[in-house]
Scaffold this motif. Sequence first.
Motif, PDB file in Angstrom:
ATOM      1  N   UNK A  28       3.883   9.533  -8.099  1.00 25.72           N
ATOM      2  CA  UNK A  28       5.048   9.624  -8.984  1.00 25.72           C
ATOM      3  C   UNK A  28       4.669   9.469 -10.450  1.00 25.72           C
ATOM      4  N   UNK A  29       3.859   8.447 -10.769  1.00 25.71           N
ATOM      5  CA  UNK A  29       3.461   8.215 -12.160  1.00 25.71           C
ATOM      6  C   UNK A  29       2.638   9.384 -12.708  1.00 25.71           C
ATOM      7  N   UNK A  30       1.830  10.000 -11.851  1.00 27.90           N
ATOM      8  CA  UNK A  30       1.008  11.143 -12.277  1.00 27.90           C
ATOM      9  C   UNK A  30       1.887  12.342 -12.611  1.00 27.90           C
ATOM     10  N   UNK A  31       2.987  12.481 -11.871  1.00 27.64           N
ATOM     11  CA  UNK A  31       3.871  13.633 -12.085  1.00 27.64           C
ATOM     12  C   UNK A  31       4.843  13.412 -13.241  1.00 27.64           C
ATOM     13  N   UNK A  32       5.480  12.230 -13.303  1.00 28.07           N
ATOM     14  CA  UNK A  32       6.545  11.990 -14.271  1.00 28.07           C
ATOM     15  C   UNK A  32       6.137  11.114 -15.448  1.00 28.07           C
ATOM     16  N   UNK A  33       5.002  10.431 -15.301  1.00 31.03           N
ATOM     17  CA  UNK A  33       4.624   9.443 -16.304  1.00 31.03           C
ATOM     18  C   UNK A  33       5.202   8.086 -15.940  1.00 31.03           C
ATOM     19  N   UNK A  34       4.536   7.037 -16.350  1.00 32.63           N
ATOM     20  CA  UNK A  34       4.953   5.682 -15.989  1.00 32.63           C
ATOM     21  C   UNK A  34       6.330   5.344 -16.555  1.00 32.63           C
ATOM     22  N   UNK A  35       6.559   5.670 -17.814  1.00 32.82           N
ATOM     23  CA  UNK A  35       7.780   5.224 -18.470  1.00 32.82           C
ATOM     24  C   UNK A  35       9.014   5.994 -17.983  1.00 32.82           C
ATOM     25  N   UNK A  36       8.857   7.251 -17.610  1.00 32.26           N
ATOM     26  CA  UNK A  36       9.998   8.041 -17.156  1.00 32.26           C
ATOM     27  C   UNK A  36      10.344   7.787 -15.690  1.00 32.26           C
ATOM     28  N   UNK A  37       9.380   7.326 -14.914  1.00 30.55           N
ATOM     29  CA  UNK A  37       9.633   7.058 -13.486  1.00 30.55           C
ATOM     30  C   UNK A  37      10.440   5.767 -13.362  1.00 30.55           C
ATOM     31  N   UNK A  38      11.396   5.761 -12.453  1.00 28.67           N
ATOM     32  CA  UNK A  38      12.218   4.568 -12.221  1.00 28.67           C
ATOM     33  C   UNK A  38      11.897   3.964 -10.867  1.00 28.67           C
ATOM     34  N   UNK A  39      12.271   2.714 -10.688  1.00 25.81           N
ATOM     35  CA  UNK A  39      12.067   2.086  -9.379  1.00 25.81           C
ATOM     36  C   UNK A  39      12.899   2.780  -8.301  1.00 25.81           C
ATOM     37  N   UNK A  40      14.014   3.357  -8.692  1.00 29.95           N
ATOM     38  CA  UNK A  40      14.816   4.113  -7.727  1.00 29.95           C
ATOM     39  C   UNK A  40      14.045   5.346  -7.255  1.00 29.95           C
ATOM     40  N   UNK A  41      13.387   6.047  -8.202  1.00 30.19           N
ATOM     41  CA  UNK A  41      12.522   7.175  -7.825  1.00 30.19           C
ATOM     42  C   UNK A  41      11.415   6.711  -6.894  1.00 30.19           C
ATOM     43  N   UNK A  42      10.825   5.589  -7.249  1.00 28.89           N
ATOM     44  CA  UNK A  42       9.701   5.066  -6.474  1.00 28.89           C
ATOM     45  C   UNK A  42      10.137   4.694  -5.056  1.00 28.89           C
ATOM     46  N   UNK A  43      11.277   4.048  -4.929  1.00 27.34           N
ATOM     47  CA  UNK A  43      11.779   3.669  -3.612  1.00 27.34           C
ATOM     48  C   UNK A  43      11.959   4.904  -2.738  1.00 27.34           C
ATOM     49  N   UNK A  44      12.508   5.971  -3.316  1.00 24.57           N
ATOM     50  CA  UNK A  44      12.713   7.201  -2.550  1.00 24.57           C
ATOM     51  C   UNK A  44      11.376   7.805  -2.115  1.00 24.57           C
ATOM     52  N   UNK A  45      10.391   7.812  -3.007  1.00 28.50           N
ATOM     53  CA  UNK A  45       9.075   8.372  -2.683  1.00 28.50           C
ATOM     54  C   UNK A  45       8.336   7.531  -1.663  1.00 28.50           C
ATOM     55  N   UNK A  46       8.538   6.217  -1.690  1.00 27.88           N
ATOM     56  CA  UNK A  46       7.871   5.315  -0.746  1.00 27.88           C
ATOM     57  C   UNK A  46       8.645   5.163   0.552  1.00 27.88           C
ATOM     58  N   UNK A 103       0.840  -1.201   0.000  1.00 25.37           N
ATOM     59  CA  UNK A 103       0.000   0.000   0.000  1.00 25.37           C
ATOM     60  C   UNK A 103       0.876   1.254   0.000  1.00 25.37           C
ATOM     61  N   UNK A 104       1.957   1.205   0.750  1.00 24.34           N
ATOM     62  CA  UNK A 104       2.923   2.300   0.790  1.00 24.34           C
ATOM     63  C   UNK A 104       3.498   2.557  -0.615  1.00 24.34           C
ATOM     64  N   UNK A 105       3.857   1.481  -1.298  1.00 25.25           N
ATOM     65  CA  UNK A 105       4.413   1.573  -2.654  1.00 25.25           C
ATOM     66  C   UNK A 105       3.366   2.110  -3.628  1.00 25.25           C
ATOM     67  N   UNK A 106       2.133   1.614  -3.522  1.00 23.96           N
ATOM     68  CA  UNK A 106       1.067   2.029  -4.430  1.00 23.96           C
ATOM     69  C   UNK A 106       0.780   3.519  -4.297  1.00 23.96           C
ATOM     70  N   UNK A 107       0.646   4.019  -3.079  1.00 26.36           N
ATOM     71  CA  UNK A 107       0.336   5.437  -2.879  1.00 26.36           C
ATOM     72  C   UNK A 107       1.457   6.319  -3.416  1.00 26.36           C
TER      73      UNK A 107
END
Length: 469
Positions: A31-49, A22-26
């Motif tokens: 992140x995907x809304x701001x950067x788009x799915x393809x431009x967002x990386x798992x590294x970005x996601x880890x930092x945001x989560x 749930x933490x990852x999803x939120x």
Amino acid sequence: MMSVTQISTTVKNQELVEKRREQIVLAAIKLFSQKGFHKATLKDLAANAKLSYGNIYDYVGGKEDIIYLIHEYVYGLLLDGLEQVTAQIADPIEKLRRMVRFEFSIMDKTADAILILYYYSHILKNEYLYKLLSAEREHLQRFELVLEECIARGLIKPCIVRLNANLIKGMIDAWVLKRWDLRGHVTASDAANEILDMVLNGLTPKNERMESPGRKEKHDLDGKTIFIANGGTIPASAIISRLVAGNARLAVFTKNILTSREYPVSFIDDPKIRFFSSEEYGPLTPEAYESIAAEYGAIDVYVHDLGQGNTEYPPSEQDVFDAGRRFEEQLRAAQDLAQYFLKNASVRQPDRMIYVAPWRWDRYLNPIRFETALAGAIALTRELSRKSGPYGKKVNCVIPGFLKTPRPSPIESKLTPRILEKISLKRLGKIDDLADTVGFLSAEASDYITGEVIHVTGAIHQNYGEIND
């Protein structure tokens, strides 16, 4: 919490898996809304989560898995919520109304997630795409079943049920997909009412047309179920009258179920109200609240009057003692339920919580307990709004001043002259001033208001606790 999918994980603790996903999803939705799915990386996601880059692979295999988890998150909210809002509702038309309004509320809250699913679901593996489409089919069947029930009872004319269920859902989805054109012109509540008007008046025979919600009368609480704690006071009775006028269903928790009250409105035979006595359910605890919600249906709004509704002056020693005990009981119940609401904020209603502080006349019963209850109402509002806000919950507090009692009372007749010197408006308030404020906070019109402490006092010159007794 999210349900655990078949997406592989290296973590055996299922509760932790649910929490982290749930933490990852939120974080992913943002992140995907701001950067788009393809431009967002798992590294970005880890930092945001707020997870380590390596740790994120314990819960997902890649970004594609996250798209499916977003689907599970949104559809979990929708399917579980639809079950709750229609529980204990016998009238299929009312079920349909509640379903449409609930769908709009979820669509409004999860609009970014819905758009992500709309744009990127095609990248899912066939296995997960099939599951997503199966969930959507189950979702549509909820509407089909209600439409079939309406037809069986002669409430709407025969129609192609599957088509009309999709049309209704399509109109609801347009709130997200066409938001670029709709936002700023209509509200979600307006859109829900228009769809219901179109569906009911379009499917119903002309000589049996149904009243469109919000047309002839302001039914600003239509379809809402509201829980009233400590519903036996005069202020609570006025609030009950206002909420019923708004077309809400009420579950009223009170010590005794009375056939007459000081407030001059009879509620006992009103079909929109059901009373729950503490003599049957015991004190108001999270367990009692859960039991009532299971029996009566999901609660949309929780209102708690922390006062006594005092009209007597001067009080006896026994009155002072009893009032102190009742103040303490109500504040303790409110605190226990606040903890319960916080614990379940991500998965359960209510979406609105309103604390009504003791009205000013109560201070003459027990000043210390009065001030404690007042401070408690404000503290609960600020803390609960701060912690539950990320889940879309709205929490507010109303502080009543010196309000006219429905009938002449000893306290009003003896104290009013000197009290008016301290009030800017130079008059007592009406009890409807309080009731209408609670009605507004219960309705969709207050959807962006939370954490507020609203004084219905006519502007008392001194600090609230400083008027000499």
